[in-house]
Write an enzyme that holds these catalytic residues in place. Structure first.
Site, PDB file in Angstrom:
ATOM      1  N   HIS A  11      13.704 -10.419 -44.448  1.00 26.55           N
ATOM      2  CA  HIS A  11      14.958  -9.620 -44.367  1.00 26.55           C
ATOM      3  C   HIS A  11      14.694  -8.301 -45.103  1.00 26.55           C
ATOM      4  O   HIS A  11      13.912  -8.342 -46.132  1.00 26.55           O
ATOM      5  CB  HIS A  11      16.046 -10.324 -45.011  1.00 26.55           C
ATOM      6  CG  HIS A  11      16.168 -10.799 -46.395  1.00 26.55           C
ATOM      7  ND1 HIS A  11      16.522  -9.863 -47.498  1.00 26.55           N
ATOM      8  CD2 HIS A  11      16.003 -12.104 -47.060  1.00 26.55           C
ATOM      9  CE1 HIS A  11      16.394 -10.710 -48.473  1.00 26.55           C
ATOM     10  NE2 HIS A  11      16.169 -11.995 -48.127  1.00 26.55           N
ATOM     11  N   HIS A 132       5.225 -12.231 -54.738  1.00 23.71           N
ATOM     12  CA  HIS A 132       6.572 -11.859 -54.313  1.00 23.71           C
ATOM     13  C   HIS A 132       7.256 -11.178 -55.903  1.00 23.71           C
ATOM     14  O   HIS A 132       7.764 -10.145 -55.968  1.00 23.71           O
ATOM     15  CB  HIS A 132       7.431 -12.871 -53.806  1.00 23.71           C
ATOM     16  CG  HIS A 132       8.917 -12.421 -53.599  1.00 23.71           C
ATOM     17  ND1 HIS A 132       9.131 -12.002 -52.258  1.00 23.71           N
ATOM     18  CD2 HIS A 132       9.861 -12.335 -54.006  1.00 23.71           C
ATOM     19  CE1 HIS A 132      10.271 -11.732 -52.098  1.00 23.71           C
ATOM     20  NE2 HIS A 132      10.966 -12.073 -53.346  1.00 23.71           N
TER      21      HIS A 132
END
Length: 612
Positions: A11, A132
């Protein structure tokens, strides 16, 4: 060295361009595609970044992706095995997507680059992958104004990490501790977001906005049953209450039974119960964040804190850290969510992979006020608005500011599009809807007639940096609208006994200060300080408003309606203007009044976008 950072496929896809360590451009794909939280490969954002840098794709030295898909796939497989045979349906749905696309992202990115840019860019040698949480940490530390800092990253989950701590010094950044999936403060908050009937990865800010209307009655139930929090802020979630590891929902029947009500349907009325649930999870989150912040300061002795990850968008928790004075200085990445991972991946590559030296930019930081998106010069604005059928006049700055101030003082909503678009989820005075904060009806008007969203949603004050301590209980920079502070005592209005006894949403229409449109029901506000160095035009407008009214504050909300990405182009701004009850639009030096427009161009924006 020219490095392009990318985040994509989950997203908030985004692209960011770094040239010799300087952030040149950054933008989310949603702003171009007009699809909220767009997760597709950020083709248009990438093209914009290259154009802004005057580069072709083949001019890049490296492309850096913000996480490592193989590690994420490993976590997925290990989770399914650990919980087997539960979760087979979820496993069956996830595997084709992973095996067909997500696992082979080097090939996927390479094919996108080849197809979209007719490029011979060597993705085998020049495409790098960052982890990440390291991307998040790099996005927070390297642009910060600190030579040394503790970096706290909190989100749902990356590959394995959900909460991580890094130590930054000079050009070095080292992750020193982590909490791993399935134990996640971000997923805890998202579970309650789901339970309250809002969209996960989209509606968390609604929970935060709803919390002040409730009482934290369920804190002890949460701490006794759902999450075990240690004195240092570390925690473990009781998976008996959740379904996100193996199912298609965030919570299960046992979660609902604990609180005594089923999951709220999105169109179901919000009750006092829902407000109390929101207040409770917000209180638990704040306590966890504060314990983490305190323990890390005591452990490291470092006086500076950087924050990133989706939980860093919880500006109420951030405000508690600042108010308690745990650290001398706190800096928060304005694009704390996954979009900011594109910036972090590029920065991690520049400093950590290649050891480039770092010069701290402390005036005010390395994010250029987050004004990193497209801008349009005056001739281009005139051409675009003319082709869109708009009627407007072009004014010099002084006349323009006077006209806007007059409109604001009359209680009108003003669409304001100036300069480079903001990077991140907040409008910071480049793509904003503005209003008079002294109005007792402005919050309701903007929510229901302009934004087409829930009436309880709060608005932020933009205030001249030099006056912030006169109006709020804070004397620090808050340029990215990521710190909540209380309205100063001298600006508050004392409520009557009858008003103080009100519950829930009944509190909404009780004016609490001299600036009721931006004062929440608990006397707090999500403050944006406006600095002349980073946004001189917005600073000049607020200064002119102060000259006319004595108030150095404006209502600032993002230039969009519920479910729509923030506007990017003059055409976007004009469409939103014609689809809402915004009375005045300013794009560059072009001034538009709604009454002057062709009524045939009016749009029905209320149902134009999928609700967030």
């Amino acid at each position: 060295m020219k490095i392009l950072g990318l985040s994509a496929f989950y997203h908030d896809s985004a692209a960011a361009l770094l040239v010799d360590g300087k952030l040149i451009a950054a933008a989310q794909e949603e702003r171009f595609s007009r699809k909220k939280h767009d997760a597709e490969f950020p083709t248009q954002a990438l093209k914009y970044c290259l154009e802004e840098g005057g580069l072709a794709l083949d001019d890049l030295d490296y492309i850096a992706f913000y996480d490592k898909p193989f590690l994420k796939f490993e976590r997925l497989l290990e989770t399914y095995v650990a919980f087997a045979p539960r979760g087979f349906n979820s496993f069956r749905m996830a595997m084709p997507v992973w095996l067909g696309e997500k696992l082979f992202q080097r090939h996927l990115i390479g094919s996108q680059v080849k197809d979209q840019f007719a490029s011979g860019f060597d993705t085998k040698e020049k495409l790098l992958f960052s982890e990440h949480h390291l991307s998040h940490a790099a996005s927070a530390f390297y642009p910060s104004p600190f030579e040394e800092a503790v970096v706290l990253t909190m989100d749902g989950v990356g590959e394995w990490a959900t909460t991580s701590v890094a130590r930054g010094s000079g050009n070095m950044l080292e992750v020193i501790k982590e909490i791993h999936f399935p134990h996640s403060i971000g997923l805890l908050y998202s579970a309650f977001t789901y339970y309250l009937g809002f969209k996960v990865n989209s509606g968390e800010y609604k929970v935060m906005g709803l919390a002040p209307y409730g009482e934290p009655k369920y804190v002890q139930s949460i701490l006794n049953n759902i999450i075990d929090v240690k004195p240092d802020g570390s925690f473990r979630l009781n998976q008996d209450y959740f379904n996100y590891c193996t199912g298609l929902t965030m919570t299960n029947d046992r979660f609902a039974a604990l609180f005594g009500e089923a999951v709220r349907e999105p169109d179901e009325q919000l009750t006092q119960f829902h407000m109390d649930i929101a207040a409770s999870v917000q209180a638990v989150t704040e306590e966890i964040v504060l314990r983490l912040a305190r323990s890390l300061r005591a452990e490291t002795g470092i006086p500076n804190l950087c924050l990133a990850g989706g939980v860093a968008l919880n500006c109420v928790a951030n405000g508690k850290i600042v108010k308690e004075g745990i650290y001398d200085n706190v800096w928060i990445q304005p694009a704390s969510g996954d979009a900011g991972g594109a910036v972090g991946a590029a920065l991690a590559t520049h400093y950590m992979n290649f050891g480039n030296s770092r010069t701290v930019q402390n005036q005010p930081d390395g994010m250029s006020g987050a004004y990193l998106g497209p801008e349009f010069d005056q001739p281009d604005i005139i051409r675009r608005l003319t082709e869109a059928g708009a009627h407007f006049e072009v004014l010099e700055d002084d006349d323009l500011y006077d006209s806007i101030v007059a409109a604001l003082a009359e209680g009108k909503a003003v669409g304001w599009m100036q300069g480079r678009m903001e990077f991140g989820p907040r409008a910071l005075g480049a793509r904003s809807i503005l209003g008079d904060p002294r109005s007792e009806t402005m919050q309701k008007t903007l929510n229901l007639r302009v934004k087409h969203r829930e009436s309880f949603r709060p608005f932020a004050p933009s205030i001249l940096r030099e006056h912030v301590s006169d109006w709020f209980d804070i004397d620090a920079d808050s340029p990215y609208m990521l710190i909540v502070a209380d309205v100063a005592d001298g600006k508050r209005r004392t409520m009557t006994d009858e008003e103080a006894a009100l519950f829930g949403i009944e509190k909404l229409n009780v004016p609490r200060s001299e600036i009721p449109a931006v004062t929440h029901v608990d006397y707090s506000a999500r403050v944006q300080t406006v600095d002349k160095r980073t946004n001189p035009r917005y600073h000049a407008l607020i200064s002119r408003f102060k000259e006319a009214t004595g108030c150095p504050v404006l209502v600032n909300t993002s230039f969009n309606v519920r479910g729509e990405p923030i506007v990017c182009t003059p055409e976007d701004a004009f469409r939103c203007f014609m689809g809402t009850d915004i009375e005045v639009l300013v794009v560059g030096n072009c001034l538009l009044h709604k009454n002057d427009q062709n009524s045939a161009l009016k749009l029905d924006y209320k149902n134009a976008f999928e609700l967030d």
